[in-house]
Design a protein around this motif. Structure first.
Motif, PDB file in Angstrom:
ATOM      1  N   VAL A 129       0.841  -1.204   0.000  1.00  0.00           N
ATOM      2  CA  VAL A 129       0.000   0.000   0.000  1.00  0.00           C
ATOM      3  C   VAL A 129       0.877   1.255   0.000  1.00  0.00           C
ATOM      4  O   VAL A 129       0.599   2.229  -0.716  1.00  0.00           O
ATOM      5  N   ALA A 130       1.938   1.256   0.810  1.00  0.00           N
ATOM      6  CA  ALA A 130       2.833   2.408   0.853  1.00  0.00           C
ATOM      7  C   ALA A 130       3.514   2.640  -0.500  1.00  0.00           C
ATOM      8  O   ALA A 130       3.767   3.783  -0.886  1.00  0.00           O
ATOM      9  N   GLU A 131       3.790   1.559  -1.226  1.00  0.00           N
ATOM     10  CA  GLU A 131       4.426   1.676  -2.538  1.00  0.00           C
ATOM     11  C   GLU A 131       3.452   2.153  -3.613  1.00  0.00           C
ATOM     12  O   GLU A 131       3.839   2.886  -4.524  1.00  0.00           O
ATOM     13  N   TRP A 132       2.175   1.748  -3.499  1.00  0.00           N
ATOM     14  CA  TRP A 132       1.234   1.920  -4.597  1.00  0.00           C
ATOM     15  C   TRP A 132       0.171   3.005  -4.395  1.00  0.00           C
ATOM     16  O   TRP A 132      -0.593   3.284  -5.317  1.00  0.00           O
ATOM     17  N   PHE A 133       0.107   3.622  -3.209  1.00  0.00           N
ATOM     18  CA  PHE A 133      -0.922   4.630  -2.961  1.00  0.00           C
ATOM     19  C   PHE A 133      -0.319   5.859  -2.292  1.00  0.00           C
ATOM     20  O   PHE A 133       0.576   5.747  -1.447  1.00  0.00           O
ATOM     21  N   PRO A 134      -0.799   7.058  -2.657  1.00  0.00           N
ATOM     22  CA  PRO A 134      -0.362   8.259  -1.948  1.00  0.00           C
ATOM     23  C   PRO A 134      -0.925   8.263  -0.523  1.00  0.00           C
ATOM     24  O   PRO A 134      -1.892   7.560  -0.223  1.00  0.00           O
ATOM     25  N   LYS A 135      -0.335   9.064   0.357  1.00  0.00           N
ATOM     26  CA  LYS A 135      -0.731   9.058   1.768  1.00  0.00           C
ATOM     27  C   LYS A 135      -2.218   9.341   1.953  1.00  0.00           C
ATOM     28  O   LYS A 135      -2.868   8.742   2.812  1.00  0.00           O
ATOM     29  N   LYS A 136      -2.775  10.234   1.147  1.00  0.00           N
ATOM     30  CA  LYS A 136      -4.173  10.623   1.330  1.00  0.00           C
ATOM     31  C   LYS A 136      -5.146   9.482   1.029  1.00  0.00           C
ATOM     32  O   LYS A 136      -6.301   9.509   1.453  1.00  0.00           O
ATOM     33  N   ARG A 138      -4.139   6.075   1.534  1.00  0.00           N
ATOM     34  CA  ARG A 138      -3.658   4.827   2.134  1.00  0.00           C
ATOM     35  C   ARG A 138      -4.622   4.241   3.150  1.00  0.00           C
ATOM     36  O   ARG A 138      -4.768   3.015   3.231  1.00  0.00           O
ATOM     37  N   ALA A 139      -5.272   5.068   3.956  1.00  0.00           N
ATOM     38  CA  ALA A 139      -6.206   4.522   4.949  1.00  0.00           C
ATOM     39  C   ALA A 139      -7.382   3.844   4.252  1.00  0.00           C
ATOM     40  O   ALA A 139      -7.854   2.787   4.695  1.00  0.00           O
ATOM     41  N   TYR A 140      -7.851   4.440   3.159  1.00  0.00           N
ATOM     42  CA  TYR A 140      -8.958   3.836   2.422  1.00  0.00           C
ATOM     43  C   TYR A 140      -8.527   2.521   1.781  1.00  0.00           C
ATOM     44  O   TYR A 140      -9.244   1.509   1.867  1.00  0.00           O
ATOM     45  N   ALA A 141      -7.334   2.516   1.152  1.00  0.00           N
ATOM     46  CA  ALA A 141      -6.819   1.280   0.558  1.00  0.00           C
ATOM     47  C   ALA A 141      -6.605   0.218   1.628  1.00  0.00           C
ATOM     48  O   ALA A 141      -6.940  -0.965   1.434  1.00  0.00           O
ATOM     49  N   THR A 142      -6.058   0.634   2.774  1.00  0.00           N
ATOM     50  CA  THR A 142      -5.863  -0.301   3.881  1.00  0.00           C
ATOM     51  C   THR A 142      -7.193  -0.825   4.380  1.00  0.00           C
ATOM     52  O   THR A 142      -7.337  -2.020   4.683  1.00  0.00           O
ATOM     53  N   GLY A 143      -8.187   0.060   4.467  1.00  0.00           N
ATOM     54  CA  GLY A 143      -9.517  -0.372   4.901  1.00  0.00           C
ATOM     55  C   GLY A 143     -10.111  -1.424   3.979  1.00  0.00           C
ATOM     56  O   GLY A 143     -10.757  -2.374   4.441  1.00  0.00           O
ATOM     57  N   LEU A 144      -9.858  -1.284   2.677  1.00  0.00           N
ATOM     58  CA  LEU A 144     -10.397  -2.253   1.728  1.00  0.00           C
ATOM     59  C   LEU A 144      -9.724  -3.614   1.865  1.00  0.00           C
ATOM     60  O   LEU A 144     -10.396  -4.645   1.933  1.00  0.00           O
ATOM     61  N   TYR A 145      -8.381  -3.641   1.901  1.00  0.00           N
ATOM     62  CA  TYR A 145      -7.753  -4.961   2.022  1.00  0.00           C
ATOM     63  C   TYR A 145      -7.958  -5.537   3.409  1.00  0.00           C
ATOM     64  O   TYR A 145      -8.090  -6.750   3.581  1.00  0.00           O
ATOM     65  N   ASN A 146      -8.039  -4.665   4.433  1.00  0.00           N
ATOM     66  CA  ASN A 146      -8.297  -5.142   5.787  1.00  0.00           C
ATOM     67  C   ASN A 146      -9.707  -5.720   5.919  1.00  0.00           C
ATOM     68  O   ASN A 146      -9.944  -6.627   6.718  1.00  0.00           O
ATOM     69  N   ALA A 147     -10.631  -5.206   5.105  1.00  0.00           N
ATOM     70  CA  ALA A 147     -11.991  -5.747   5.099  1.00  0.00           C
ATOM     71  C   ALA A 147     -12.016  -7.192   4.636  1.00  0.00           C
ATOM     72  O   ALA A 147     -12.937  -7.950   4.969  1.00  0.00           O
ATOM     73  N   ALA A 148     -11.007  -7.591   3.877  1.00  0.00           N
ATOM     74  CA  ALA A 148     -10.949  -8.971   3.400  1.00  0.00           C
ATOM     75  C   ALA A 148     -10.742  -9.968   4.536  1.00  0.00           C
ATOM     76  O   ALA A 148     -11.028 -11.156   4.374  1.00  0.00           O
ATOM     77  N   LYS A 204       2.307   6.991 -16.809  1.00  0.00           N
ATOM     78  CA  LYS A 204       3.115   8.030 -16.181  1.00  0.00           C
ATOM     79  C   LYS A 204       2.261   8.878 -15.244  1.00  0.00           C
ATOM     80  O   LYS A 204       2.702   9.271 -14.153  1.00  0.00           O
ATOM     81  N   GLN A 205       1.017   9.149 -15.667  1.00  0.00           N
ATOM     82  CA  GLN A 205       0.114   9.963 -14.847  1.00  0.00           C
ATOM     83  C   GLN A 205      -0.218   9.268 -13.525  1.00  0.00           C
ATOM     84  O   GLN A 205      -0.269   9.910 -12.464  1.00  0.00           O
ATOM     85  N   GLU A 206      -0.424   7.948 -13.577  1.00  0.00           N
ATOM     86  CA  GLU A 206      -0.745   7.234 -12.350  1.00  0.00           C
ATOM     87  C   GLU A 206       0.465   7.172 -11.427  1.00  0.00           C
ATOM     88  O   GLU A 206       0.330   7.305 -10.207  1.00  0.00           O
ATOM     89  N   LEU A 207       1.655   6.999 -11.984  1.00  0.00           N
ATOM     90  CA  LEU A 207       2.861   6.999 -11.165  1.00  0.00           C
ATOM     91  C   LEU A 207       3.041   8.348 -10.471  1.00  0.00           C
ATOM     92  O   LEU A 207       3.379   8.398  -9.275  1.00  0.00           O
ATOM     93  N   LEU A 208       2.801   9.431 -11.198  1.00  0.00           N
ATOM     94  CA  LEU A 208       2.911  10.759 -10.598  1.00  0.00           C
ATOM     95  C   LEU A 208       1.897  10.938  -9.474  1.00  0.00           C
ATOM     96  O   LEU A 208       2.187  11.550  -8.442  1.00  0.00           O
ATOM     97  N   TYR A 209       0.688  10.390  -9.673  1.00  0.00           N
ATOM     98  CA  TYR A 209      -0.337  10.481  -8.631  1.00  0.00           C
ATOM     99  C   TYR A 209       0.082   9.695  -7.387  1.00  0.00           C
ATOM    100  O   TYR A 209      -0.057  10.167  -6.251  1.00  0.00           O
ATOM    101  N   ILE A 210       0.618   8.493  -7.585  1.00  0.00           N
ATOM    102  CA  ILE A 210       1.060   7.664  -6.460  1.00  0.00           C
ATOM    103  C   ILE A 210       2.143   8.376  -5.657  1.00  0.00           C
ATOM    104  O   ILE A 210       2.167   8.317  -4.421  1.00  0.00           O
ATOM    105  N   GLN A 211       3.027   9.075  -6.339  1.00  0.00           N
ATOM    106  CA  GLN A 211       4.151   9.742  -5.687  1.00  0.00           C
ATOM    107  C   GLN A 211       3.859  11.196  -5.325  1.00  0.00           C
ATOM    108  O   GLN A 211       4.757  11.926  -4.900  1.00  0.00           O
TER     109      GLN A 211
END
Length: 432
Positions: A129-136, A138-148, A204-211
């Motif tokens: 998650v830290a590699e693939w999502f921006p900080k804003k 990450r909690a939502y992405a974590t919530g989704l995989y944690n829901a699993a 490239k746009q998605e990579l820029l968004y992630i970073q």
């Protein structure tokens, strides 16, 4: 929606793989808790015998969490995650070959190996998650995989109720299913996963968004001791002590419903569905809520901690479960506690990536997981003894602690980490 379409959404494919792995993890982990009333009759276990088997899992989980986080940071997410799921799958299948004559020893060995392997899931997932999502996000992405976790916990009682007879016939089959699921996951993981900086399918746009809200880090490895002795590491570790509550629901919930309301292996599916469906909702809502606060302009510190306070207040009513006489009220209150816990957990996991550089996230997550496992060992030992010596009144104290501990722990987290000042790649504080 248009923004998502413009920048691409490959990161959600990776997130889907995290959800799949976590579902398998919790399906595997949940089987013994659902089967416990049946296995207790089949093998003649006492509550203390069962607690001992669970404790071997928790000891291994504690050891594994302490080691696997560092291993994953060194091997990288792709190899480290594969090592973890391969290990837990082997020992999960091993349960099916335990013979009645040495059931306690056999299950203890199988649970120990399972704990070592499963300890790698959350450090690897949170690093991803830290590699693939921006900080804003990450909690939502974590919530989704944690829901699993709840998807796995929901699936287990239905699959077991469908396959296993009341007399225990076919109890081995659920343990075998996880091996096949894990093989599918490893194939997909190797096919689709690379770090975003080198992934050919990432725009490239998605990579820029992630970073967009983090800096590019060097490749130098951080000594584990540097991470271990940071005050922020132990704030996270204290917060993760609440894992003991989640494991109480997971490993002892079926036993509580069995002895209190005569819920058997064939009828456990619906109560568990209610509890873990509520938990799923809590996980997603908790991750979404703190992200919403951040988008409204709140600091990360304020957004995370206000969300954690809301979670702790939602959990409080679970303290009275053991004095309720209505099965469905008890199920609802446990579900409320599980929902609050999963919302709490989604934000706690994110604390590590909010504060620490990406290359330290798995190590910090592992240390926190070790803390939660130790808390689980102590609680399982005490509950097993209490149930054997004092009967079902042991559940009264278990639920009382489960409902009240979150507020206390949140206070300690705030004392240790009042401002959540982020650390750079050398673990130095970043000045605003």
């Amino acid at each position: 929606m248009n923004k998502t379409q413009k920048i691409g959404n490959y990161r959600f494919r990776i997130l889907g793989l995290l959800m799949f792995a976590t579902t398998i993890n919790y399906f595997d982990r949940s089987i013994i808790g659902v089967l416990y009333p049946t296995l207790q009759k089949l093998f003649g276990w006492t509550n203390s015998d069962y607690a001992g088997i669970i404790i071997w899992f928790q000891i291994a989980y504690a050891i594994g969490m302490l080691a696997m986080g560092g291993i994953i940071d060194r091997l990288g997410t792709k190899k480290g995650y594969t090592l973890a799921i391969g290990t837990w799958s082997f020992f999960g299948v091993l349960h099916a070959f335990v013979q009645p004559g040495f059931s306690i020893l056999g299950f203890s060995i199988a649970r120990f190996g399972l704990g070592i392997g499963e300890s790698g899931n959350f450090p690897a997932a949170q690093k991803t998650v830290a590699e693939w999502f921006p900080k804003k996000d990450r909690a939502y992405a974590t919530g989704l995989y944690n829901a699993a976790t709840s998807i796995g916990a929901i699936a287990a009682p239905f699959v077991i109720g469908w396959i296993v007879n009341e007399d225990g016939k076919n109890w081995q089959i659920p343990f075998l299913i996880t091996g096949a699921l894990s093989a599918i996951w490893v194939f997909l993981w190797f096919r689709f996963y690379k770090k975003p900086e080198v992934h050919p399918s990432l725009s490239k746009q998605e990579l820029l968004y992630i970073q967009s809200d983090s800096v590019v880090e060097n490749e130098d490895k951080l000594p584990w001791t540097m991470v271990f002795f940071k005050r922020e590491t132990w704030a996270f570790a204290i917060a993760k002590m609440t894992d003991a509550v989640w494991w109480f629901y997971l490993f002892w919930g079926a036993k509580y419903l069995s002895v209190t309301f005569n819920v058997d292996v064939k009828s456990i599916g619906v109560p568990f569905f209610v509890i873990y469906a509520m938990a799923d909702g809590g996980s997603i809502f908790g991750g979404y809520l703190s992200g919403l606060f951040i988008r409204k302009g709140w600091s990360i510190n304020k957004a995370r901690k206000i969300t954690l306070l809301i979670c702790a207040l939602i959990i409080l009513p679970v303290a009275i479960v053991a004095i309720t006489q209505n099965k469905w009220l008890a199920v609802f209150l446990i579900g409320l506690g599980a929902a609050g816990h999963q919302a709490w957990s989604a934000n706690i996991f994110t604390l590590a990536s909010d504060v620490f550089p990406k290359k330290a996230v798995a190590s910090v997550t592992g240390i926190g997981g070790m803390s939660g496992a130790v808390a689980g060992i102590i609680s399982s030992f005490l509950l097993g003894k209490a149930l054997d010596s004092a009967g079902n009144t042991g559940f009264f104290w278990a639920f009382l602690v489960a409902g009240s501990c979150y507020l206390i722990i949140l206070g300690l987290v705030h004392l240790l980490m009042p401002k959540m000042t982020p650390l750079d790649e050398n673990l130095k504080y970043i000045e605003n």
